[in-house]
Design a protein around this motif. Sequence first.
Motif, PDB file in Angstrom:
ATOM      1  N   ALA A  78     -21.658   6.284 -17.744  1.00 58.93           N
ATOM      2  CA  ALA A  78     -20.318   5.766 -17.989  1.00 58.93           C
ATOM      3  C   ALA A  78     -20.287   4.239 -18.005  1.00 58.93           C
ATOM      4  O   ALA A  78     -21.081   3.583 -17.352  1.00 58.93           O
ATOM      5  N   THR A  79     -19.359   3.723 -18.764  1.00 51.91           N
ATOM      6  CA  THR A  79     -19.100   2.282 -18.758  1.00 51.91           C
ATOM      7  C   THR A  79     -17.865   2.047 -17.892  1.00 51.91           C
ATOM      8  O   THR A  79     -16.853   2.724 -18.083  1.00 51.91           O
ATOM      9  N   PRO A  80     -17.941   1.102 -16.947  1.00 58.23           N
ATOM     10  CA  PRO A  80     -16.749   0.868 -16.125  1.00 58.23           C
ATOM     11  C   PRO A  80     -15.579   0.370 -16.981  1.00 58.23           C
ATOM     12  O   PRO A  80     -15.739  -0.554 -17.778  1.00 58.23           O
ATOM     13  N   ARG A  81     -14.462   1.028 -16.837  1.00 54.64           N
ATOM     14  CA  ARG A  81     -13.265   0.595 -17.574  1.00 54.64           C
ATOM     15  C   ARG A  81     -12.083   0.386 -16.630  1.00 54.64           C
ATOM     16  O   ARG A  81     -11.209  -0.413 -16.899  1.00 54.64           O
ATOM     17  N   GLY A  82     -12.072   1.154 -15.521  1.00 52.51           N
ATOM     18  CA  GLY A  82     -10.945   1.071 -14.604  1.00 52.51           C
ATOM     19  C   GLY A  82     -10.944  -0.242 -13.836  1.00 52.51           C
ATOM     20  O   GLY A  82     -12.001  -0.772 -13.492  1.00 52.51           O
ATOM     21  N   ARG A  83      -9.759  -0.731 -13.557  1.00 52.33           N
ATOM     22  CA  ARG A  83      -9.657  -1.978 -12.794  1.00 52.33           C
ATOM     23  C   ARG A  83      -9.974  -1.704 -11.319  1.00 52.33           C
ATOM     24  O   ARG A  83      -9.676  -0.634 -10.795  1.00 52.33           O
ATOM     25  N   CYS A  84     -10.582  -2.687 -10.696  1.00 52.30           N
ATOM     26  CA  CYS A  84     -11.043  -2.517  -9.312  1.00 52.30           C
ATOM     27  C   CYS A  84     -10.569  -3.693  -8.455  1.00 52.30           C
ATOM     28  O   CYS A  84     -10.744  -4.853  -8.842  1.00 52.30           O
ATOM     29  N   ALA A  85      -9.985  -3.369  -7.318  1.00 52.84           N
ATOM     30  CA  ALA A  85      -9.587  -4.408  -6.357  1.00 52.84           C
ATOM     31  C   ALA A  85     -10.657  -4.478  -5.269  1.00 52.84           C
ATOM     32  O   ALA A  85     -11.016  -3.457  -4.685  1.00 52.84           O
ATOM     33  N   ALA A 177      -1.117   0.913  -7.399  1.00 54.33           N
ATOM     34  CA  ALA A 177      -0.976   1.495  -8.748  1.00 54.33           C
ATOM     35  C   ALA A 177      -1.598   0.605  -9.823  1.00 54.33           C
ATOM     36  O   ALA A 177      -1.781   1.055 -10.955  1.00 54.33           O
ATOM     37  N   ALA A 178      -1.930  -0.617  -9.483  1.00 49.43           N
ATOM     38  CA  ALA A 178      -2.526  -1.526 -10.478  1.00 49.43           C
ATOM     39  C   ALA A 178      -4.023  -1.286 -10.640  1.00 49.43           C
ATOM     40  O   ALA A 178      -4.646  -1.891 -11.521  1.00 49.43           O
ATOM     41  N   TYR A 179      -4.614  -0.440  -9.791  1.00 53.14           N
ATOM     42  CA  TYR A 179      -6.068  -0.322  -9.783  1.00 53.14           C
ATOM     43  C   TYR A 179      -6.515   1.137  -9.790  1.00 53.14           C
ATOM     44  O   TYR A 179      -5.869   2.000  -9.192  1.00 53.14           O
ATOM     45  N   GLU A 180      -7.653   1.348 -10.455  1.00 51.93           N
ATOM     46  CA  GLU A 180      -8.301   2.662 -10.451  1.00 51.93           C
ATOM     47  C   GLU A 180      -9.180   2.803  -9.207  1.00 51.93           C
ATOM     48  O   GLU A 180      -9.234   3.842  -8.582  1.00 51.93           O
ATOM     49  N   LEU A 209     -15.521  12.205  -7.726  1.00 55.75           N
ATOM     50  CA  LEU A 209     -16.027  11.342  -6.653  1.00 55.75           C
ATOM     51  C   LEU A 209     -14.874  10.504  -6.080  1.00 55.75           C
ATOM     52  O   LEU A 209     -14.317   9.648  -6.760  1.00 55.75           O
ATOM     53  N   GLY A 210     -14.529  10.758  -4.826  1.00 58.32           N
ATOM     54  CA  GLY A 210     -13.415  10.036  -4.202  1.00 58.32           C
ATOM     55  C   GLY A 210     -13.867   8.794  -3.481  1.00 58.32           C
ATOM     56  O   GLY A 210     -13.127   7.816  -3.375  1.00 58.32           O
ATOM     57  N   VAL A 261     -13.699   3.307  -3.308  1.00 56.10           N
ATOM     58  CA  VAL A 261     -12.863   4.503  -3.287  1.00 56.10           C
ATOM     59  C   VAL A 261     -12.083   4.609  -4.590  1.00 56.10           C
ATOM     60  O   VAL A 261     -11.834   3.603  -5.260  1.00 56.10           O
ATOM     61  N   ARG A 262     -11.747   5.841  -4.942  1.00 53.66           N
ATOM     62  CA  ARG A 262     -10.814   6.073  -6.057  1.00 53.66           C
ATOM     63  C   ARG A 262      -9.417   5.928  -5.462  1.00 53.66           C
ATOM     64  O   ARG A 262      -9.048   6.682  -4.546  1.00 53.66           O
ATOM     65  N   VAL A 263      -8.663   4.985  -5.954  1.00 56.82           N
ATOM     66  CA  VAL A 263      -7.408   4.617  -5.298  1.00 56.82           C
ATOM     67  C   VAL A 263      -6.474   5.820  -5.192  1.00 56.82           C
ATOM     68  O   VAL A 263      -5.881   6.079  -4.143  1.00 56.82           O
ATOM     69  N   ARG A 264      -6.356   6.589  -6.277  1.00 56.32           N
ATOM     70  CA  ARG A 264      -5.420   7.728  -6.263  1.00 56.32           C
ATOM     71  C   ARG A 264      -5.833   8.737  -5.180  1.00 56.32           C
ATOM     72  O   ARG A 264      -5.000   9.230  -4.424  1.00 56.32           O
TER      73      ARG A 264
END
Lengths: 594, 58
Positions: A78-85, A177-180, A209-210, A261-264
């Motif tokens: 996978a290519t990272p696409r989700g935003r990360c804090a 909610a701004a981050y994956e 993966l959480g 972590v996966r924020v959701r």
Amino acid sequence: MTRSIGPVTRARMVALGASLALAAGAFALFFAQRQTGGLWVELTRALLILMATFWLAWGAAQAALGLWPAPAPQPRRATPRGRCAILVPVHEEDPQATFARIAAMDAALADTPQAGLFDIAILSDTRSAHGAAREAAWYLELLRSRDAEGRIFYRRRSSNAGRKAGNIEDFLKTSGAAYEFALILDADSLMAPDTIIEMARRMEAEPRLGLLQSLPGVIRASSVFGRAMQFSAALHSPIFARGVARLQGETGPFWGHNAMVRVRAFAESCALPDLAGPPPFGGHILSHDYVEAALLARAGWIVRLDEDLSGSFEEGPENILAHAKRDRRWCQGNLQHARLLAAPGLRPWSRFVFVQGILAYVSSLFWLGFLATTILAPALRVEPDYFPLDGWSFPVLPPNETTRTAGLIIGVLGLLILPKLMIAVQAIRSGRAAGFGGAARLMGSTLAEIALSSVTAPIFLMFQTRSVLQVLSGRDGGWPASARGEGRLGLIESWQASRWISVVGLAGLAITWRLSPELVGWLIPVAGPMIAAPLVIWATSLPSRALFAVPSETRPDPILARQDAIMADWSRGPAPGTDETPATAAPAQEPQHV
Amino acid sequence: MLDQTTHRPDAPAPQAEAARRGALPDAPLAMPRQQLERDLAPAFLARLRALLTPRLDA
């Protein structure tokens, strides 16, 4: 119909079976019907050694599992696409050092194509006015030097409810909610950009993966004790972690930092309640990370430790007192998990992890209880019956106490030392030794670490025992700031903090001399370091470069050099907001009362 | 209760500036509180009541 056993179940059965068998062996060694100390004394002693040996054997079994070759690393699909804090919770830390790490990670990420995916949030729980002022001034300096407004955030809570877990929860409720993804760090964490991006890639690749935990290596140690810990973390921890990874399945650990972590998933599963009643067993959940891992697994998310991820670092305690202070907090947190053993819906392995964490501290009581009963047994001696069986004309001799003690010591040393020697041999055979200065230096450092840990073990036994007894008697340890930085101690400070250990050691030796003089020689390896505790604590806090070379020194990751350069740059001229140089503006190190 | 306060009118100038320039993104997310303690008392009392009620009524 036959059901195949999966590799995780098989690994668990092997590790548990081996540990139980060794524990049963120790029990058998110390329990027979006709004994010197009488049935109840012998039974108590045998049960204590059963529990203590199980704990040692369990650690050795994890090392043995970790010595097997690891499977090939996962393909990067996978290519990272989700935003990360990137979250950096701070609580009364030195902002110059902490923000220099942040600046280094920000600068390193800026050089990658994925730079736009990452924001950094400094989440302050600092309460002191002086600390808050310094943080604000250094934050403005960080913004200026990195041109990072809108990318590096800073907020200080007016109430630090929930401590670190509450701090992160507060961020997620405000901005989640701004981050994956969220990469949770500690104030002393440092991570290479490739590692951060690889973690995001793995999170993208496995939607279930959480939480993904990396294995942080210890860096920048300078004292004898700190460098021995650093060496052990670099050499032994990857092997132990691989053993843990084999046992964990989808119910892996969370160590509170250097994990993504996966924020959701985290938001849905990990808002911790306060426990009913007052601390130490009620109130805020102190060791929140274990519980959050269990809650993610309960909700069906995978929690995984990927021990192959390099470029993940933290700093460690530099002396025994700083270590004991941190351990006091962990002890309370782990014992508090007793309240959660029956929590609804948890996976059985999560419950077992709680039991493991409790055993890690309670086992010190087992050892001390075993030593006490062994010393006292002769005082409770019953006359041996040499002819216990009717019609049997040969005498049955009671077991020799010295033989049994020798057998126990050999067994314990085997469980403690053999895994370390096997790891050293494996490092030499695999070529890993080069990072430790070559085979000869690696073996020298291994033997020195074994010697040092043998000397410090009785001292930690006493600190841990005190911690357990304090928690069981209802004393809350509070939330002290972490002791970081140079850890050199004075002899008087060491004496004041550990003279009680010397007294206990002397008393134990005197009682043994009176009741069981034949055991005095066997007790010296335990009582000797206890009597010399102030000297040991002082001497091991002194700086040393003689031994314990590690890969982070011989082949340092570029992120370390980047942080060094930023620290050097920021140390020139006055500290922001003051007329003082940064070194003099830093607060005095907190006295290390333990 | 979590008190999210970033702007404090009485804060010294650098702290006020840090709070203003460091403000977090406004993107709230719900975090439902988890249940961890199994409260055995209500279930036990309900079972006891069920056991005793027919006898008390009799």
